[in-house]
Design an enzyme around this catalytic site. Structure first.
Site, PDB file in Angstrom:
ATOM      1  N   HIS A 248     -41.532  -9.600 -28.253  1.00 46.11           N
ATOM      2  CA  HIS A 248     -41.309  -8.490 -27.326  1.00 46.11           C
ATOM      3  C   HIS A 248     -40.298  -8.846 -26.236  1.00 46.11           C
ATOM      4  CE1 HIS A 248     -42.851  -5.314 -24.366  1.00 46.11           C
ATOM      5  NE2 HIS A 248     -42.520  -4.635 -25.451  1.00 46.11           N
TER       6      HIS A 248
ATOM      7  N   ASP B 242     -22.319 -18.145 -23.502  1.00 44.73           N
ATOM      8  CA  ASP B 242     -21.634 -19.402 -23.201  1.00 44.73           C
ATOM      9  C   ASP B 242     -22.464 -20.355 -22.351  1.00 44.73           C
ATOM     10  OD1 ASP B 242     -19.496 -18.498 -24.657  1.00 44.73           O
ATOM     11  OD2 ASP B 242     -18.230 -18.029 -22.937  1.00 44.73           O
TER      12      ASP B 242
ATOM     13  N   LYS C 206     -36.781  -9.690 -24.190  1.00 38.09           N
ATOM     14  CA  LYS C 206     -35.419  -9.151 -24.118  1.00 38.09           C
ATOM     15  C   LYS C 206     -34.569 -10.174 -23.371  1.00 38.09           C
ATOM     16  CE  LYS C 206     -38.159  -5.377 -24.592  1.00 38.09           C
ATOM     17  NZ  LYS C 206     -39.611  -5.352 -24.397  1.00 38.09           N
TER      18      LYS C 206
ATOM     19  N   LYS D  65     -41.562  -3.438 -16.105  1.00 39.91           N
ATOM     20  CA  LYS D  65     -42.582  -4.477 -16.007  1.00 39.91           C
ATOM     21  C   LYS D  65     -42.192  -5.388 -14.845  1.00 39.91           C
ATOM     22  CE  LYS D  65     -41.530  -4.116 -20.072  1.00 39.91           C
ATOM     23  NZ  LYS D  65     -41.061  -2.959 -20.922  1.00 39.91           N
TER      24      LYS D  65
ATOM     25  N   ASP E 208     -45.502  -9.005  -0.899  1.00 37.99           N
ATOM     26  CA  ASP E 208     -45.233  -9.470   0.467  1.00 37.99           C
ATOM     27  C   ASP E 208     -43.746  -9.602   0.777  1.00 37.99           C
ATOM     28  OD1 ASP E 208     -47.880  -9.474   1.086  1.00 37.99           O
ATOM     29  OD2 ASP E 208     -48.145 -11.642   1.050  1.00 37.99           O
TER      30      ASP E 208
ATOM     31  N   HIS F  99     -40.873   2.412 -18.196  1.00 39.24           N
ATOM     32  CA  HIS F  99     -40.932   1.267 -19.104  1.00 39.24           C
ATOM     33  C   HIS F  99     -40.851  -0.057 -18.349  1.00 39.24           C
ATOM     34  CE1 HIS F  99     -39.598  -1.231 -22.638  1.00 39.24           C
ATOM     35  NE2 HIS F  99     -40.541  -0.502 -23.197  1.00 39.24           N
TER      36      HIS F  99
END
Length: 405
Positions: free
Chosen positions: A116, A123, A118, A315, A320, A313
Site C-alpha cells: 500500500h 537519482d 506510495k 493519512k 502540538d 484519502h
C-alpha cells in the site's frame, strides 16, 4: 524482537504537496531531470487524466537511458493497459506486479497482505512519500468523474531519508524477482536475490546540497515481520505526549482499543482532539465499521469533522504544532495489521504549521462537525449497517488470526 520507533535525523528539506495537482508536477519535474535512476512504488497506477503525465515522464526517462523501475500492487493495479505495457517495454521501463491475484482472488486470505506504500526516488537525491496514488484528483476507478478533487497529501524530501526510501524499494524489487524465479524453479538466482533483498544496500555518496536544511525526520516502514506495529507505536507515543492539540485526518479510521483509549485519555486531560474523516461513502466496510467507536470519542469531547466535498484519502496528523506525519497508513486494521505501509514523521514547526493550516481550513470550510446528540439518535437501519460492517471486519481479522477491534 520488534523494531523501536527510529530516532529522527537532522538534515532534511521537505515540501508538502496537496493532491495530484501539486504532487504530479513535482514528481514529473524530478523524473524529467533524472540522469541515472527512477524507482517508483505505488498501490494504484491509473492512466486516466493527469496520471498519464507521470507515465509519459517514466517513458521519456527510459528512452534517454535512465534505469526506470515501477512496482504496482496486484489488487490496486491488477494489470497495466496493453497500450502502456507496449510503450514501457519499448522504452525499457521495467515493471513488476506485487502479489498478483490468483484464481481465487481475495477469497484466499493470503492475498489480503497488500503493498500500500506510495514511494519514489530519483537519482538517490530526491524522494517522495505520502498517500497519493498515481491517480487523477478528479477521477475514481470505482465512481468515475469527481466534481471536487480528492483530499490527500504527499511530501518531497531531500536529505538522509532519500537513501532509506531507495533501499526500501530496491529490497522490494529484489524480493519480487526472487519469488518469480522460485516459481520458475531457478533456485540459485532466487536465493541470491533473496540474500541481497535482506541485506543492507550500500550507501551512496551524499548528493550535493544534502543537509542544507535542519528539519528532523524519520521513515517508518510497516511490514508483517519485525515492524508490525511501528507506525501505530509512533502515533501512540505522540498522542501520549500531547499537551495542547491533536489533529488527525484519516481516510479509513477504525482504531483499535489502544488508539481509542489514547485519544479519549488525551481529550480528558484537556487536549483538543480533532478528527477529520470521510463524510462521503466510499467502501461499505471501512465507512460503517468506524461508526460504532464514535460514541466513546464524542462523549470524551473529541471533535469529529466529516469531509464531504469529495473523497478524503489523507493519512496525516499534526500534534502540538511541531510533530507531524504524512504517509500511506490509515488507522484501521487493514493498514496497521496487514499492509506494507510507509509514513514519514517530522519534527518541525514550519512544516507542521503548513499542514495544520490546510487541515484546519478543511474542517472549517469543507467539513461538518458531528453532533453528539444527533449521533445517539441515528436511525436503526444505520445502526444495523454499522453492526454488520463491524462483524464482517472482525470475522476477516479472525481468519487472519488477528484481534484488534
Amino acid at each position: 524482537m520488534p523494531h523501536a520507533v527510529p530516532p529522527l535525523r537532522l538534515g532534511h528539506h521537505l515540501q508538502l504537496l496537496e493532491g495530484s495537482r501539486e504532487f504530479f508536477p513535482a514528481l514529473v519535474a524530478a523524473i524529467d531531470a533524472a540522469r541515472t535512476e527512477v524507482l517508483l512504488e505505488t498501490y494504484i497506477f491509473d492512466f486516466t487524466g493527469s496520471g498519464a503525465e507521470v507515465a509519459y515522464a517514466l517513458e521519456r526517462a527510459g528512452r534517454r537511458g535512465v534505469m526506470v523501475r515501477l512496482i504496482v500492487d496486484g489488487v490496486g493495479t491488477p494489470q497495466l493497459p496493453a497500450f502502456w505495457r507496449d510503450r514501457f517495454d519499448q522504452a525499457t521501463v521495467q515493471w513488476v506486479v506485487y502479489s498478483p491475484v490468483g484464481a481465487l482472488g481475495l477469497l484466499w486470505p493470503g492475498q489480503w497482505r497488500r503493498l500500500h506504500r506510495k514511494l519514489c526516488v530519483v537519482d538517490d537525491a530526491i524522494g517522495f512519500c505520502g498517500g497519493i496514488n498515481i491517480l487523477d484528483d478528479f477521477h475514481d476507478p470505482n465512481h468515475g468523474a469527481l466534481t471536487s478533487p480528492r483530499f490527500d497529501f504527499s511530501l518531497r524530501v531531500e536529505g538522509p531519508l532519500v537513501h532509506e526510501i531507495r533501499a526500501t524499494i530496491v529490497r522490494q524489487w529484489s524480493r519480487i524477482e526472487a519469488v518469480g524465479q522460485l516459481r520458475r524453479a531457478r533456485w540459485s538466482g532466487a536465493f541470491e536475490l533473496l540474500r541481497t533483498a535482506t541485506g543492507r544496500v550500500p550507501a551512496r555518496p551524499a548528493p550535493a546540497g544534502e543537509g542544507h536544511a535542519n528539519v528532523r525526520a524519520a521513515l517508518l516502514l510497516r511490514d508483517n515481520l519485525r515492524r508490525r506495529a511501528i507506525i501505530e507505536r509512533a502515533y501512540l507515543r505522540a498522542i501520549g505526549r500531547a499537551r495542547e492539540e491533536i489533529i488527525i485526518a484519516n481516510a479509513y479510521f477504525v482504531p483499535g482499543g489502544r488508539m481509542r483509549r489514547a485519544l479519549v485519555g488525551a481529550a480528558r486531560r484537556g487536549v483538543r482532539v480533532c478528527l477529520l474523516l470521510q463524510g462521503r461513502y466510499e467502501y461499505f466496510m471501512q465507512y460503517y465499521a468506524s461508526r460504532p467507536v464514535f460514541g466513546a470519542l464524542l462523549r470524551a469531547g473529541v471533535e469529529i469533522h466529516e469531509y464531504a466535498p469529495s473523497f478524503l484519502h489523507a493519512k496525516v496528523a499534526v500534534i502540538d504544532g511541531h510533530w507531524a506525519t504524512v504517509g500511506s497508513s490509515n488507522l484501521d486494521p487493514l493498514s496497521l495489521l496487514l499492509a506494507r505501509e510507509a509514513n514519514v514523521v517530522v519534527e518541525d514547526r514550519g512544516f507542521a504549521a503548513r499542514l495544520r493550516e490546510r487541515l484546519v481550513a478543511a474542517m472549517r470550510n469543507e467539513g461538518q462537525r458531528m453532533d453528539a446528540a444527533a449521533y445517539e439518535r441515528r436511525p436503526p437501519l444505520q445502526r444495523m449497517k454499522e453492526r454488520l460492517a463491524l462483524v464482517v471486519m472482525r470475522a476477516l481479522l479472525a481468519i487472519q488470526g488477528k484481534k484488534y477491534l
